[in-house]
Scaffold this motif. Structure first.
Motif, PDB file in Angstrom:
ATOM      1  N   ASP A 204      79.575 140.713 105.271  1.00  0.00           N
ATOM      2  CA  ASP A 204      79.457 141.577 106.449  1.00  0.00           C
ATOM      3  C   ASP A 204      80.570 142.626 106.368  1.00  0.00           C
ATOM      4  O   ASP A 204      81.743 142.318 106.559  1.00  0.00           O
ATOM      5  CB  ASP A 204      79.591 140.719 107.723  1.00  0.00           C
ATOM      6  CG  ASP A 204      79.459 141.549 108.981  1.00  0.00           C
ATOM      7  OD1 ASP A 204      79.426 142.791 108.872  1.00  0.00           O
ATOM      8  OD2 ASP A 204      79.381 140.964 110.073  1.00  0.00           O
ATOM      9  N   THR A 230      77.994 143.563  89.914  1.00  0.00           N
ATOM     10  CA  THR A 230      76.971 144.264  90.693  1.00  0.00           C
ATOM     11  C   THR A 230      76.118 145.148  89.788  1.00  0.00           C
ATOM     12  O   THR A 230      74.890 145.183  89.896  1.00  0.00           O
ATOM     13  CB  THR A 230      77.622 145.115  91.808  1.00  0.00           C
ATOM     14  OG1 THR A 230      78.574 144.304  92.474  1.00  0.00           O
ATOM     15  CG2 THR A 230      76.609 145.628  92.799  1.00  0.00           C
ATOM     16  N   TYR A 256      72.233 154.159  92.116  1.00  0.00           N
ATOM     17  CA  TYR A 256      73.077 153.062  92.619  1.00  0.00           C
ATOM     18  C   TYR A 256      74.207 152.769  91.640  1.00  0.00           C
ATOM     19  O   TYR A 256      75.369 152.705  92.001  1.00  0.00           O
ATOM     20  CB  TYR A 256      72.238 151.784  92.736  1.00  0.00           C
ATOM     21  CG  TYR A 256      71.618 151.533  94.087  1.00  0.00           C
ATOM     22  CD1 TYR A 256      71.405 152.567  94.977  1.00  0.00           C
ATOM     23  CD2 TYR A 256      71.248 150.247  94.449  1.00  0.00           C
ATOM     24  CE1 TYR A 256      70.816 152.313  96.198  1.00  0.00           C
ATOM     25  CE2 TYR A 256      70.668 149.984  95.668  1.00  0.00           C
ATOM     26  CZ  TYR A 256      70.451 151.014  96.535  1.00  0.00           C
ATOM     27  OH  TYR A 256      69.891 150.757  97.743  1.00  0.00           O
ATOM     28  N   GLU A 304      68.365 158.009 105.985  1.00  0.00           N
ATOM     29  CA  GLU A 304      67.892 156.726 105.461  1.00  0.00           C
ATOM     30  C   GLU A 304      68.780 156.185 104.344  1.00  0.00           C
ATOM     31  O   GLU A 304      68.847 154.993 104.094  1.00  0.00           O
ATOM     32  CB  GLU A 304      66.467 156.890 104.915  1.00  0.00           C
ATOM     33  CG  GLU A 304      65.404 156.589 105.938  1.00  0.00           C
ATOM     34  CD  GLU A 304      65.596 155.206 106.535  1.00  0.00           C
ATOM     35  OE1 GLU A 304      65.549 154.228 105.774  1.00  0.00           O
ATOM     36  OE2 GLU A 304      65.829 155.109 107.764  1.00  0.00           O
ATOM     37  N   ARG A 305      69.468 157.092 103.647  1.00  0.00           N
ATOM     38  CA  ARG A 305      70.300 156.656 102.512  1.00  0.00           C
ATOM     39  C   ARG A 305      71.453 155.762 102.981  1.00  0.00           C
ATOM     40  O   ARG A 305      72.047 155.041 102.205  1.00  0.00           O
ATOM     41  CB  ARG A 305      70.848 157.848 101.714  1.00  0.00           C
ATOM     42  CG  ARG A 305      69.784 158.737 101.094  1.00  0.00           C
ATOM     43  CD  ARG A 305      69.102 158.131  99.876  1.00  0.00           C
ATOM     44  NE  ARG A 305      68.279 156.961 100.066  1.00  0.00           N
ATOM     45  CZ  ARG A 305      67.039 156.942 100.575  1.00  0.00           C
ATOM     46  NH1 ARG A 305      66.470 158.039 100.999  1.00  0.00           N
ATOM     47  NH2 ARG A 305      66.372 155.823 100.688  1.00  0.00           N
ATOM     48  N   THR A 307      71.183 153.196 104.584  1.00  0.00           N
ATOM     49  CA  THR A 307      70.752 151.819 104.325  1.00  0.00           C
ATOM     50  C   THR A 307      71.057 151.430 102.883  1.00  0.00           C
ATOM     51  O   THR A 307      71.482 150.318 102.600  1.00  0.00           O
ATOM     52  CB  THR A 307      69.229 151.718 104.549  1.00  0.00           C
ATOM     53  OG1 THR A 307      68.919 152.469 105.707  1.00  0.00           O
ATOM     54  CG2 THR A 307      68.776 150.294 104.714  1.00  0.00           C
ATOM     55  N   ASP A 308      70.840 152.365 101.956  1.00  0.00           N
ATOM     56  CA  ASP A 308      71.119 152.060 100.553  1.00  0.00           C
ATOM     57  C   ASP A 308      72.606 151.791 100.341  1.00  0.00           C
ATOM     58  O   ASP A 308      72.986 150.859  99.637  1.00  0.00           O
ATOM     59  CB  ASP A 308      70.702 153.234  99.651  1.00  0.00           C
ATOM     60  CG  ASP A 308      69.213 153.516  99.787  1.00  0.00           C
ATOM     61  OD1 ASP A 308      68.484 152.601 100.201  1.00  0.00           O
ATOM     62  OD2 ASP A 308      68.796 154.650  99.491  1.00  0.00           O
ATOM     63  N   ARG A 310      74.704 150.787 102.511  1.00  0.00           N
ATOM     64  CA  ARG A 310      75.056 149.519 103.147  1.00  0.00           C
ATOM     65  C   ARG A 310      74.685 148.354 102.216  1.00  0.00           C
ATOM     66  O   ARG A 310      75.459 147.437 102.008  1.00  0.00           O
ATOM     67  CB  ARG A 310      74.320 149.391 104.482  1.00  0.00           C
ATOM     68  CG  ARG A 310      74.766 148.174 105.288  1.00  0.00           C
ATOM     69  CD  ARG A 310      74.094 148.096 106.640  1.00  0.00           C
ATOM     70  NE  ARG A 310      74.488 149.178 107.525  1.00  0.00           N
ATOM     71  CZ  ARG A 310      73.666 150.079 108.033  1.00  0.00           C
ATOM     72  NH1 ARG A 310      72.382 150.055 107.729  1.00  0.00           N
ATOM     73  NH2 ARG A 310      74.111 151.017 108.840  1.00  0.00           N
ATOM     74  N   ASP A 311      73.521 148.471 101.631  1.00  0.00           N
ATOM     75  CA  ASP A 311      73.065 147.405 100.734  1.00  0.00           C
ATOM     76  C   ASP A 311      73.994 147.268  99.528  1.00  0.00           C
ATOM     77  O   ASP A 311      74.430 146.174  99.168  1.00  0.00           O
ATOM     78  CB  ASP A 311      71.631 147.717 100.277  1.00  0.00           C
ATOM     79  CG  ASP A 311      71.124 146.675  99.308  1.00  0.00           C
ATOM     80  OD1 ASP A 311      70.962 145.536  99.743  1.00  0.00           O
ATOM     81  OD2 ASP A 311      70.947 146.991  98.120  1.00  0.00           O
ATOM     82  N   LEU A 312      74.334 148.409  98.977  1.00  0.00           N
ATOM     83  CA  LEU A 312      75.237 148.399  97.829  1.00  0.00           C
ATOM     84  C   LEU A 312      76.582 147.795  98.253  1.00  0.00           C
ATOM     85  O   LEU A 312      77.188 146.990  97.539  1.00  0.00           O
ATOM     86  CB  LEU A 312      75.423 149.846  97.359  1.00  0.00           C
ATOM     87  CG  LEU A 312      76.040 150.053  95.995  1.00  0.00           C
ATOM     88  CD1 LEU A 312      75.194 149.404  94.931  1.00  0.00           C
ATOM     89  CD2 LEU A 312      76.171 151.545  95.718  1.00  0.00           C
ATOM     90  N   ARG A 314      77.225 145.652 100.560  1.00  0.00           N
ATOM     91  CA  ARG A 314      77.145 144.200 100.737  1.00  0.00           C
ATOM     92  C   ARG A 314      77.170 143.474  99.393  1.00  0.00           C
ATOM     93  O   ARG A 314      77.793 142.443  99.240  1.00  0.00           O
ATOM     94  CB  ARG A 314      75.844 143.834 101.443  1.00  0.00           C
ATOM     95  CG  ARG A 314      75.858 144.194 102.889  1.00  0.00           C
ATOM     96  CD  ARG A 314      75.094 143.137 103.675  1.00  0.00           C
ATOM     97  NE  ARG A 314      74.967 143.559 105.050  1.00  0.00           N
ATOM     98  CZ  ARG A 314      73.833 143.989 105.587  1.00  0.00           C
ATOM     99  NH1 ARG A 314      72.739 144.005 104.869  1.00  0.00           N
ATOM    100  NH2 ARG A 314      73.815 144.382 106.837  1.00  0.00           N
ATOM    101  N   ARG A 315      76.445 144.047  98.436  1.00  0.00           N
ATOM    102  CA  ARG A 315      76.386 143.390  97.119  1.00  0.00           C
ATOM    103  C   ARG A 315      77.789 143.236  96.530  1.00  0.00           C
ATOM    104  O   ARG A 315      78.189 142.159  96.097  1.00  0.00           O
ATOM    105  CB  ARG A 315      75.548 144.217  96.146  1.00  0.00           C
ATOM    106  CG  ARG A 315      74.069 144.115  96.374  1.00  0.00           C
ATOM    107  CD  ARG A 315      73.355 145.162  95.521  1.00  0.00           C
ATOM    108  NE  ARG A 315      71.941 145.171  95.801  1.00  0.00           N
ATOM    109  CZ  ARG A 315      71.051 144.406  95.161  1.00  0.00           C
ATOM    110  NH1 ARG A 315      71.462 143.592  94.221  1.00  0.00           N
ATOM    111  NH2 ARG A 315      69.777 144.460  95.475  1.00  0.00           N
TER     112      ARG A 315
END
Ligand code: PEP
Ligand code: MG
Length: 764
Positions: A204, A230, A256, A304-305, A307-308, A310-312, A314-315
């Motif tokens: 988080d 990653t 990414y 929208e990016r 979200t990408d 954020r995902d990166l 988190r990884r």
């Protein structure tokens, strides 16, 4: 961009700001842009000087921040605050309240529009826009400013509660490690003193504590390894999916990977680590900043990016945290703290080291609170303003009676609480002696003291306290512990254990009461108003396959004990009750007549916890063997106050005259129908309320086991006649605070007052 779009994106940006100063900056910048004005400023109320202080500005001289200060009523800003309404002027200088501050360069601005920032009726600040030319701001601009102010109010109140506001005005006070008190909902009574251990959901980004690097080289290495892992994962996904992805999508993975490079995110993070931040802190800060930038883009595709990113984020964070998992140490006085602590969090902890629990989200009935109660761990839920992220390792007191969390307690505070713990210990020892004494009033009238149970552990505690029976066994609790609906046989075993433990004493099994705030993980219900929605018996009737299985399991479990009572929750009309009764009797007939079980016909009762049921109490009483009052829900429905919402917790009054009248009407109605009645809401376990209830005519009180001996102790000190007089007088009063004052003055014997002095304030 429309105003609504602007508002939405401002809110988004504000939500992802790292700190309070950032929030203020975003607001002034964005509001000035949206309203196309020369200046936007925020003035905040400083509780120490009692003045409205310029806290952020876009357009005025930045040096003026902190220096322009106005009392309420002083200048135009002070006037907005004093009147608590917007002021819109096309010629500000002509207004008698106009105050001139040369340091602001303000003389250039002729038009003024100011809106108060109000939270819980208090003016926390003023949001202002100004314009050089004389013009009147139009209605939509005024409405926009008012809307932004309303949004800002919650953020400022939060900053104030978490000490960030103090920091804004006088950083030294916040730094000196002084005590902070936060309010939540007391969910498991008791006091604990210990060390906060932050529990975060893995990866988080917003829950990463701010930590400096202990060893910069090691942090850089850690970061490098996380990046490599990653990148490897991303490439693996890329090749796994390559056949199913089109060119553009494949390109996205390459983007990414390249974002992790040194000339992109990777480089930014390394700079921060070299400047002294831990890898986790540096990574989360950089990512949050980028999420914020993307979220505020006007172009929907770019937005929208976020979200990408954020995902990166988190990884990589997941890998950074991996190395930490094994290292986490739990001191012997661990107080678990988290944004949304949940039962699974307990799986990673040595529970015997946990002395307290605090969660910023959640409610008294959350799964975690239920477990806390069973384990006797003082717990505070719903501490919405708690800066949980900053509390890792901090000395903390948890006051589960009043729902308080005290961080960095002063010596004085520690002394007070240690004395309370000692007092509680002595009281508990004294009360222990009453364990085997009968529950009688001082004129020898029996009052049955039953318990509310749900877990094996609280049943054991109940037996230890000498309970006369179970007034409420919440069958939904064992349902929480499963990953699917438990089968008939699984249920039968659980219920049988409960019936056996208490036999021959009565055990009241309430049929499934899910919905509201009690969602089963495997049966999610999405509703706008869950407490007014699909709850309790409503679900059981709509799902007879679940209800019938439960009824079969309950009745089969009782074979040979004859101590079963069945209770139906959330009855709000007669057809509902009749349908439920029909199913109960059908199951009974099938089991005994067709399947040959030897069962005594169980008593069946209805809960009175919806106001409609109060007005129909006699109609209901005619149809059942007993009634049980659920004062928790009755209070929330009668007063229209969500029982779990900390924002309106001040309005949840169990001494509200309307509630007292409802309780009296129920006991009178039941008596006229010769129907036994008990009460199983939390107020039955409050010693003073217990006297009141006995005075009204209740003779069976069901409560959590922790309160049983206190209630027994107080009832042994009053006669029925005294209780009746108190109840009569209390019911003539027109406000809960008067009821409370009256009751406070009625008991003077310290042997009595020590039984309730801490729990009383919160139930008033
Ligand atoms: C009540 O509503 O008072 C009650 C006893 O039931 P629950 O708290 O489980 O809703
Ligand atoms: Mg209820």
């Amino acid at each position: 961009m429309t105003m609504l779009d602007s508002l939405r994106s401002i809110v988004q940006e504000v939500n992802s700001a790292r700190d309070f100063a950032g929030v203020l900056q975003i607001i002034v910048k964005r509001v000035r842009k949206t309203t196309a004005t020369g200046v936007c400023s925020i003035y905040l109320h400083d509780p120490v000087s009692q003045k409205y202080v310029l806290a952020a500005t876009e357009g005025l001289n930045p040096e003026a921040v902190g220096n322009i200060q106005l009392a309420s009523g002083e200048g135009l800003v002070g006037l907005v605050a004093a009147k608590a309404e917007p002021i819109n002027l096309d010629n500000a200088e002509a207004h008698p309240n106009f105050a001139f501050f040369p340091e602001s360069g303000e003389e250039r601005f002729r038009s003024f529009l100011g809106a108060p920032v109000i939270h819980h009726r208090k003016v926390l600040g003023v949001l202002v826009v100004q314009q050089a030319e004389s013009r009147r701001f139009d209605e939509s601009e005024e409405a926009f400013l008012v809307t932004v102010s309303a949004q800002l109010a919650g953020v400022i109140a939060h900053a104030s509660a978490t000490g960030q506001l103090t920091q804004q005005f006088s950083p030294d006070i916040a730094k000196s490690g002084n005590e902070r008190i936060f309010k939540g909902v007391g969910s498991v009574p008791g006091i604990s003193i210990g060390t906060a251990v932050l529990v975060t959901s893995p990866a988080d980004l917003y829950a990463v504590p701010h930590r400096p690097a202990e060893n910069i080289e090691e942090e850089l290495e850690l970061f490098q390894t996380a990046l490599e892992h990653t990148k490897r994962d991303l490439r693996a996904v890329h090749s796994d999916l390559s056949e199913r992805l089109n060119m553009e999508e494949r390109a996205l993975f390459d983007v990414y990977v390249s974002m992790l490079d040194d000339n992109s995110l990777g480089g930014e993070v390394r700079i921060l680590i070299k400047a002294g931040l831990s890898a986790q802190t540096a990574w989360s800060e950089v990512i949050i900043e980028h999420i914020r930038n993307f979220s505020s883009m006007e172009d929907a595709y770019l937005r929208e990016r976020a979200t990408d990113v954020r995902d990166l984020g988190r990884r990589v964070l997941g890998y950074l945290q991996q190395s930490q998992v094994q290292q986490k140490e739990y001191p012997p006085d661990t107080i678990l703290i988290g944004e949304e602590l949940a039962a699974p969090n307990l799986a990673d902890v040595s529970v015997e080291k946990v002395v307290g629990m605090v969660s910023a989200k959640g409610s008294r009935n959350s799964h975690l609170a239920i477990l806390g109660r069973a384990m006797g761990i003082p717990t505070v839920m719903g501490a919405i303003d708690l800066p949980w992220r900053e509390l890792d390792n901090c000395p903390v007191i948890v006051d589960g009676h009043q729902g308080l969390i005290i961080a960095n307690p002063s010596r004085q505070m520690l002394r007070t609480y240690k004395a309370q713990i000692q007092e509680e210990k002595i009281l508990a020892e004294d009360l222990e002696r009453l364990r085997d004494e009968p529950s009688l009033t001082s004129d020898n009238q029996p009052i049955a003291l039953w318990v509310n149970t749900g877990l094996r552990l609280d049943s054991l505690l109940s037996l230890d306290r000498g309970a006369d029976g179970v007034g409420l066994y919440r069958t939904e609790i064992p349902f929480f512990m499963h990953e699917r609906f438990p089968s008939e046989d699984e249920q039968r075993k659980i219920y049988r254990e409960q019936l056996e433990m208490f036999a021959p004493r009565p055990v009241t099994m309430r049929t499934l009461d899910i919905g509201g705030d009690k969602a089963l993980p495997y049966f999610p219900i999405e509703e706008a108003n869950p407490f007014l929605g699909w709850r309790g018996v409503r679900i059981s009737l709509d799902h007879p396959e679940i209800f019938l299985v439960q009824l079969r399991a309950i009745m089969r479990a009782s074979e040979g004990f004859d101590n079963l009572r069945i209770l139906i929750p959330m009855i709000s009309n007669i057809p509902e009750l009749e349908s439920a009764l029909e199913l109960v009797y059908r199951v009974y007939d099938e089991l005994t007549e067709e399947e040959g079980y030897q069962l005594k016909r169980p008593e069946v009762g209805a809960m009175i916890e919806v106001p409609a049921a109060v007005y129909q109490v006699r109609d209901i009483a005619k149809r059942v063997d007993f009634l049980s009052v659920g004062s928790n829900d009755l209070t929330q429905y009668l007063l229209a106050v969500d029982r779990n919402n900390p924002r309106v917790a001040d309005l949840y009054h169990t001494y509200h005259p309307a509630l007292l009248q409802a309780l009296k009407a129920i006991v009178d109605g039941a008596r006229e129908e010769n129907c036994p009645v008990s009460i199983c809401g939390e107020m039955a376990g409050d010693p003073v309320s217990a006297v009141l209830l006995v005075g009204m005519g209740y003779r069976v009180l069901s409560m959590s086991a922790t309160n049983l001996l206190r209630v027994k102790a107080i009832l042994r000190k009053v006669t029925i006649e005294q209780a009746q007089k108190l109840a009569l007088r209390a019911m003539e009063l027109d406000d809960s605070s008067h009821v409370l004052e009256f009751l406070e003055s009625a008991f003077t014997d310290p042997e009595i007052t020590r039984l309730y002095s801490r729990s009383r304030a919160k139930s008033a």
